[in-house]
Design a protein around this motif. Structure first.
Motif, PDB file in Angstrom:
ATOM      1  N   GLY A  27     -25.267  25.428 -16.653  1.00 46.43           N
ATOM      2  CA  GLY A  27     -24.514  26.686 -16.132  1.00 46.43           C
ATOM      3  C   GLY A  27     -24.959  27.057 -14.775  1.00 46.43           C
ATOM      4  N   ALA A  28     -25.077  25.952 -13.940  1.00 47.63           N
ATOM      5  CA  ALA A  28     -25.587  26.084 -12.580  1.00 47.63           C
ATOM      6  C   ALA A  28     -24.774  26.225 -11.184  1.00 47.63           C
ATOM      7  CB  ALA A  28     -26.177  24.630 -12.227  1.00 47.63           C
ATOM      8  N   GLY A  29     -23.642  26.598 -11.840  1.00 46.62           N
ATOM      9  CA  GLY A  29     -22.662  27.105 -10.763  1.00 46.62           C
ATOM     10  C   GLY A  29     -22.813  28.214 -10.058  1.00 46.62           C
ATOM     11  N   ARG A  30     -23.319  29.133 -10.728  1.00 49.92           N
ATOM     12  CA  ARG A  30     -23.784  30.656 -10.188  1.00 49.92           C
ATOM     13  C   ARG A  30     -24.952  31.190 -10.656  1.00 49.92           C
ATOM     14  NH1 ARG A  30     -18.313  30.571 -12.515  1.00 49.92           N
ATOM     15  NH2 ARG A  30     -16.733  30.992 -11.070  1.00 49.92           N
ATOM     16  N   GLY A  31     -25.287  32.344 -10.033  1.00 47.77           N
ATOM     17  CA  GLY A  31     -26.460  33.009 -10.563  1.00 47.77           C
ATOM     18  C   GLY A  31     -27.652  32.329 -10.583  1.00 47.77           C
ATOM     19  N   LEU A  32     -28.476  32.581 -11.764  1.00 50.06           N
ATOM     20  CA  LEU A  32     -29.911  31.916 -12.317  1.00 50.06           C
ATOM     21  C   LEU A  32     -29.615  30.545 -11.987  1.00 50.06           C
ATOM     22  CD1 LEU A  32     -31.088  34.204 -15.166  1.00 50.06           C
ATOM     23  CD2 LEU A  32     -32.217  33.504 -12.730  1.00 50.06           C
ATOM     24  N   GLY A  33     -28.784  29.735 -12.892  1.00 49.85           N
ATOM     25  CA  GLY A  33     -28.349  28.506 -12.623  1.00 49.85           C
ATOM     26  C   GLY A  33     -28.511  27.798 -11.310  1.00 49.85           C
ATOM     27  N   ARG A  34     -27.409  28.519 -10.274  1.00 54.77           N
ATOM     28  CA  ARG A  34     -27.420  27.722  -9.075  1.00 54.77           C
ATOM     29  C   ARG A  34     -28.761  28.151  -8.553  1.00 54.77           C
ATOM     30  NH1 ARG A  34     -26.910  30.721  -4.281  1.00 54.77           N
ATOM     31  NH2 ARG A  34     -26.050  29.739  -2.611  1.00 54.77           N
ATOM     32  N   ALA A  35     -29.313  29.193  -8.641  1.00 53.75           N
ATOM     33  CA  ALA A  35     -30.766  29.341  -7.757  1.00 53.75           C
ATOM     34  C   ALA A  35     -31.731  28.242  -8.190  1.00 53.75           C
ATOM     35  CB  ALA A  35     -31.365  30.639  -8.214  1.00 53.75           C
ATOM     36  N   HIS A  36     -31.680  28.069  -9.619  1.00 56.69           N
ATOM     37  CA  HIS A  36     -32.572  26.962 -10.211  1.00 56.69           C
ATOM     38  C   HIS A  36     -32.346  25.562  -9.647  1.00 56.69           C
ATOM     39  CE1 HIS A  36     -34.089  29.893 -12.641  1.00 56.69           C
ATOM     40  NE2 HIS A  36     -33.048  29.616 -13.718  1.00 56.69           N
ATOM     41  N   ALA A  37     -31.113  25.182  -9.477  1.00 51.08           N
ATOM     42  CA  ALA A  37     -30.548  23.911  -8.950  1.00 51.08           C
ATOM     43  C   ALA A  37     -31.014  23.707  -7.466  1.00 51.08           C
ATOM     44  CB  ALA A  37     -29.093  23.772  -9.122  1.00 51.08           C
ATOM     45  N   LEU A  38     -30.622  24.843  -6.660  1.00 60.56           N
ATOM     46  CA  LEU A  38     -31.262  24.874  -5.179  1.00 60.56           C
ATOM     47  C   LEU A  38     -32.472  24.548  -5.001  1.00 60.56           C
ATOM     48  CD1 LEU A  38     -28.724  27.571  -3.788  1.00 60.56           C
ATOM     49  CD2 LEU A  38     -28.573  25.220  -3.637  1.00 60.56           C
ATOM     50  N   ALA A  39     -33.385  25.427  -5.991  1.00 61.93           N
ATOM     51  CA  ALA A  39     -34.887  25.308  -5.690  1.00 61.93           C
ATOM     52  C   ALA A  39     -35.413  23.964  -6.135  1.00 61.93           C
ATOM     53  CB  ALA A  39     -35.317  26.299  -6.872  1.00 61.93           C
ATOM     54  N   ALA A  91     -11.635  29.110 -15.833  1.00 62.03           N
ATOM     55  CA  ALA A  91     -11.446  29.626 -14.424  1.00 62.03           C
ATOM     56  C   ALA A  91     -10.737  28.393 -13.835  1.00 62.03           C
ATOM     57  CB  ALA A  91     -12.741  30.105 -13.977  1.00 62.03           C
ATOM     58  N   ALA A  92     -10.254  28.658 -12.652  1.00 62.21           N
ATOM     59  CA  ALA A  92      -9.704  27.444 -12.092  1.00 62.21           C
ATOM     60  C   ALA A  92     -10.470  26.685 -11.055  1.00 62.21           C
ATOM     61  CB  ALA A  92      -8.466  28.284 -11.110  1.00 62.21           C
ATOM     62  N   ASP A  93     -11.572  27.379 -10.558  1.00 67.50           N
ATOM     63  CA  ASP A  93     -12.343  26.923  -9.464  1.00 67.50           C
ATOM     64  C   ASP A  93     -13.393  25.755 -10.168  1.00 67.50           C
ATOM     65  OD1 ASP A  93     -13.898  28.677 -10.556  1.00 67.50           O
ATOM     66  OD2 ASP A  93     -14.777  29.490  -8.864  1.00 67.50           O
ATOM     67  N   SER A  94     -14.226  25.018  -9.433  1.00 68.48           N
ATOM     68  CA  SER A  94     -15.351  24.190  -9.802  1.00 68.48           C
ATOM     69  C   SER A  94     -16.579  24.749  -8.892  1.00 68.48           C
ATOM     70  CB  SER A  94     -14.915  22.884  -9.456  1.00 68.48           C
ATOM     71  OG  SER A  94     -15.892  21.774  -9.664  1.00 68.48           O
ATOM     72  N   PRO A  95     -17.400  25.678  -9.786  1.00 64.59           N
ATOM     73  CA  PRO A  95     -18.715  25.817  -9.073  1.00 64.59           C
ATOM     74  C   PRO A  95     -19.462  24.988  -9.190  1.00 64.59           C
ATOM     75  CG  PRO A  95     -18.324  26.904 -11.377  1.00 64.59           C
ATOM     76  CD  PRO A  95     -17.006  26.333 -10.971  1.00 64.59           C
ATOM     77  N   ALA A  96     -19.616  24.227 -10.074  1.00 65.89           N
ATOM     78  CA  ALA A  96     -20.554  23.092 -10.101  1.00 65.89           C
ATOM     79  C   ALA A  96     -20.487  22.159  -8.757  1.00 65.89           C
ATOM     80  CB  ALA A  96     -20.645  22.121 -11.221  1.00 65.89           C
ATOM     81  N   ARG A  97     -19.304  21.623  -8.491  1.00 65.47           N
ATOM     82  CA  ARG A  97     -18.757  20.923  -7.262  1.00 65.47           C
ATOM     83  C   ARG A  97     -19.454  22.005  -5.994  1.00 65.47           C
ATOM     84  NH1 ARG A  97     -13.969  20.159  -7.904  1.00 65.47           N
ATOM     85  NH2 ARG A  97     -13.470  21.758  -6.441  1.00 65.47           N
ATOM     86  N   ARG A  98     -19.374  22.908  -5.755  1.00 64.00           N
ATOM     87  CA  ARG A  98     -19.532  23.584  -4.761  1.00 64.00           C
ATOM     88  C   ARG A  98     -20.969  23.659  -4.514  1.00 64.00           C
ATOM     89  NH1 ARG A  98     -15.776  27.752  -6.363  1.00 64.00           N
ATOM     90  NH2 ARG A  98     -17.593  29.011  -7.131  1.00 64.00           N
ATOM     91  N   VAL A  99     -21.942  23.870  -5.688  1.00 60.33           N
ATOM     92  CA  VAL A  99     -23.424  23.848  -5.664  1.00 60.33           C
ATOM     93  C   VAL A  99     -23.992  22.403  -5.195  1.00 60.33           C
ATOM     94  CG1 VAL A  99     -25.470  24.096  -6.956  1.00 60.33           C
ATOM     95  CG2 VAL A  99     -23.635  25.785  -6.950  1.00 60.33           C
ATOM     96  N   ALA A 100     -23.433  21.298  -5.930  1.00 64.45           N
ATOM     97  CA  ALA A 100     -23.568  20.110  -5.546  1.00 64.45           C
ATOM     98  C   ALA A 100     -23.359  19.860  -3.992  1.00 64.45           C
ATOM     99  CB  ALA A 100     -23.005  18.953  -6.415  1.00 64.45           C
ATOM    100  N   ASP A 101     -22.388  20.232  -3.480  1.00 61.53           N
ATOM    101  CA  ASP A 101     -22.057  20.092  -1.998  1.00 61.53           C
ATOM    102  C   ASP A 101     -22.982  20.775  -1.171  1.00 61.53           C
ATOM    103  OD1 ASP A 101     -19.795  18.654  -2.633  1.00 61.53           O
ATOM    104  OD2 ASP A 101     -18.312  20.147  -2.450  1.00 61.53           O
TER     105      ASP A 101
END
Length: 301
Positions: free
Chosen positions: A14-26, A48-58
């Motif tokens: 669940g790292a594409g947005r919110g807490l998960g994204r913040a954790h991944a970046l940290a 949903a149509a987008d890929s938030p995981a790919r955006r965070v990895a990028d």
């Protein structure tokens, strides 16, 4: 910037947005190689149509870190298994699993459909169990091969799971289940070098933006107490080797506050040594309740 996770391989669901994204970046900023998992669904779990995981990895790679994206459904055995395999096949190991994926379908109990119950329990509770199961199988095999890991699991519960929350019977039940799963996993997996803890975070995300508005930022200090990034330092520490000896615990994290939560413990008790009558049992229960601590209020109550 602290590099306490240098060389560790970390999976965040669940790292594409919110807490998960913040954790991944940290974790990436702390030196970890990160597998960013997100199915990319809407707030209610619909596709949903987008890929938030790919955006965070990028985003991690653009900052000089190492990350790959994974779009599998972690509430299926195939998706959870492929997530663990992605970490091992790409980076040669797995050190930390952060279970964070989830969504909401809020209803009062009398209006809560069976499908909404099943969907929320599935993504939160089953979506914790299956990645944990596959990661634990990997770490057990490593330990049996003489390569005992320094492994960490951080599960995501909620204050709703600890106290209850009006209109969230499905979510509260799932989050309470995650605490029970955490306690069992901590006891069962210790022999394989695995520590398992849980957090109950409070932060502004897609799921909580109505409750925690951006206006809660303190104008005098600029500190936004509800920013998800406030929770991540504790998660990074729990996911690092420096948290040695900490397992089977639940932490509440909000803004600049960290609290160790103390769960069910035996309180006042009476043992008659024989069977009670209903009247005696009621009288005794009321007496014990008068001596016991008053439980915290249900959210929204």
């Amino acid at each position: 910037m602290s590099r306490i996770c240098e060389g560790r391989v970390v999976v965040v669901t669940g790292a594409g947005r919110g807490l998960g994204r913040a954790h991944a970046l940290a974790f990436a900023a702390a030196g970890a190689q990160v597998v960013v998992n997100d199915l990319g669904v809407g707030l209610d779990g619909t596709p949903a149509a987008d890929s938030p995981a790919r955006r965070v990895a990028d985003e991690i790679r653009a900052a000089g870190g190492e990350a790959i994206a994974h779009g599998g459904d972690v509430a299926t055995s195939t998706g959870a298994g492929s997530l663990v395999a992605a970490a091992v096949e790409t980076y040669g190991r797995l050190d930390t699993l952060v279970n964070n994926a989830g969504f909401l379908r809020d209803r009062m109990l009398v209006n809560l459909d069976e499908d909404d119950w099943d969907a929320v329990v599935r993504v939160h509770l089953k979506g914790h169990f299956l990645p944990l199961k596959h990661a634990a199988a990997h770490w057990r095999a490593e330990a049996k091969a003489g390569r005992t890991p320094t492994a960490r699991v951080v599960n995501t519960s909620s204050g709703a799971g600890l106290l209850g929350s009006l209109g969230q019977g499905n979510y509260s039940a799932a989050k309470a289940g995650i605490v029970g799963l955490t306690l069992v996993a901590a006891a069962e997996l210790a022999r394989y070098g695995v520590q398992v803890n849980a957090i109950a975070p409070a932060a502004r995300t897609r799921m909580t933006e109505r409750a925690f508005a951006a206006s809660m930022a303190a104008p005098d200090t600029g500190f936004d107490a509800m920013a998800p990034e406030n929770v991540s330092p504790l998660v990074v520490w729990l996911g690092s080797a420096t948290s040695a000896g900490v397992t089977g615990r639940v932490f509440e994290a909000e803004g600049g506050r960290i609290t160790v939560m103390e769960g069910w413990r035996a309180g006042p008790t009476v043992d008659k040594g024989a069977r009670w009558t209903p009247e005696e049992a009621g009288e005794t229960a009321l007496k014990l309740l008068g001596e016991a601590e008053v439980p915290g209020a249900v959210y929204g109550g």
